[in-house]
Design a protein around this motif. Structure first.
Motif, PDB file in Angstrom:
ATOM      1  N   ASP A 192      -2.168   4.814  -3.334  1.00  0.00           N
ATOM      2  CA  ASP A 192      -3.377   4.335  -2.683  1.00  0.00           C
ATOM      3  C   ASP A 192      -3.832   5.540  -1.738  1.00  0.00           C
ATOM      4  OD1 ASP A 192      -3.755   1.373  -3.400  1.00  0.00           O
ATOM      5  OD2 ASP A 192      -1.643   1.667  -2.483  1.00  0.00           O
ATOM      6  N   LYS A 193      -3.179   6.443  -1.512  1.00  0.00           N
ATOM      7  CA  LYS A 193      -3.565   7.833  -0.604  1.00  0.00           C
ATOM      8  C   LYS A 193      -2.435   8.968  -0.670  1.00  0.00           C
ATOM      9  CE  LYS A 193      -4.589   8.904   3.930  1.00  0.00           C
ATOM     10  NZ  LYS A 193      -4.805   8.425   5.477  1.00  0.00           N
ATOM     11  N   GLU A 195       0.897  -1.334  -0.162  1.00  0.00           N
ATOM     12  CA  GLU A 195      -0.131  -0.127  -0.073  1.00  0.00           C
ATOM     13  C   GLU A 195       0.990   1.236   0.094  1.00  0.00           C
ATOM     14  OE1 GLU A 195      -3.499   2.073   3.099  1.00  0.00           O
ATOM     15  OE2 GLU A 195      -2.879   0.025   3.013  1.00  0.00           O
TER      16      GLU A 195
END
Length: 334
Positions: free
Chosen positions: A55-56, A35
């Motif tokens: 992802d972020k 991630e």
């Protein structure tokens, strides 16, 4: 293969942020279950959100050139709560490392220099190799020893690009984009009369010219437009990075100096002409099979100066704008 969380401190320049995408791709190849979170300056969030591998995105608002120690320490505490397995630094300043002081991140990867080894336990020599090559090597591990350079690729929204231009009554067909500025300084900028000649010839052949750039490029692009008797469309300083990705994706051709927008165009695989004077195309080339690099490789270049130290500026003055205009017309007519 276990899941892992990686936090990446993104670079401060648009072009470097685009080239960092090759690192993100390699990290996903190294571990498809990882991630990836990206810490990005406010200005780059629109671009960072275009990266499929991320992802972020975590926005930061550190003042340029300031320590902002309290904010950085607060960020390190926030990162501790997220329990990251690794952090990777694509920025080289010492002050950026305070952001992991209390983070308890076990693997801390980045480049040497400025006493950074006090914070990093997986450090690499900061060589003069091409930027993308240096970024990619940071993805190496015991089980992933030979990461490979992968050309950055960006997706764009055709619908959003068309909508943005139509609202401003700008044609979406036969669209040639010129980004005449460069943040680094005048030695990176093709003489404006050359841009003006190319734009005029393309306009006279039924093509549409759109000028783009940040608010810092308004004077440069305005001068280019004056060479065409103000026949170009101009949205300089009127776009976000997200907007500009969608707009460039619609273009038939893109012209620029060595700049962040050059790398965005390259990642969109559009036909492009890039101009190199004081900088080195071996270090930061447009990674695009559709790119034509204009570089004269004179004895005095690359000098990496903001202004020509010899006063003649031959590295840009000797570029043949007539050949470039003819080449663009030839490619578009095919």
């Amino acid at each position: 293969m276990r899941r892992e969380k990686i936090i990446i401190f993104g670079p401060s320049w648009v072009g470097d942020m685009v080239m960092a995408k090759s690192l993100f791709t390699n990290l996903k190849k190294r571990n498809p279950l990882c991630e990836i979170h990206l810490i990005a300056p406010n200005w780059s969030v629109g671009l960072a959100e275009k990266f499929d591998e991320v992802d972020k995105v975590i926005k930061t608002s550190f003042a340029h050139g300031k320590l902002d120690l309290l904010k950085r320490l607060q960020l390190s505490i926030q990162l501790r709560k997220n329990k990251y397995d690794e952090c990777i630094f694509l920025v080289n300043s010492f002050k950026s490392l305070f952001s992991i002081m209390f983070s308890a991140i076990p693997l801390r990867t980045g480049f040497d220099g400025e006493f950074r080894r006090f914070f990093l336990n997986n450090s690499y020599k900061n060589t003069k190799n091409p930027t993308v090559e240096k970024f990619v090597q940071l993805s190496a591990s015991k089980n992933y020893k030979n990461p490979k350079i992968i050309n950055p690729h960006l997706k764009f929204s055709k619908a959003q690009g068309i909508s943005f231009l139509k609202v401003r009554k700008i044609p979406t067909k036969k669209l040639i984009i010129i980004a005449g500025g460069a943040e680094f300084g005048p030695a990176k900028i093709l003489p404006l009369e050359k841009y003006g000649y190319i734009a005029t010839k393309l306009l006279n052949n039924g093509l549409n010219i759109l000028l783009v750039g940040s608010s810092n490029d308004q004077y440069v692009n305005n001068q280019i437009n004056q060479f065409t008797n103000n026949r170009c469309y101009d949205i300089t300083g009127q776009t976000s990075l997200s907007n500009i990705v969608d707009v460039i994706g619609l273009s038939s051709y893109f012209l620029s100096n060595d700049s962040g927008l050059m790398h965005i165009a390259a990642a969109l695989n559009v036909n492009q002409e890039s101009f190199f004077g004081s900088s080195d195309p071996k270090n930061t080339p447009p990674m695009n099979i559709n790119a034509q690099i204009n570089y004269l490789n004179l004895e005095c270049s690359p000098c990496f100066k903001r202004n020509c130290p010899l006063g003649h500026f031959d590295c840009m003055n000797l570029i043949n704008e007539k050949e470039i205009a003819d080449r663009i017309l030839c490619k578009i007519k095919k």
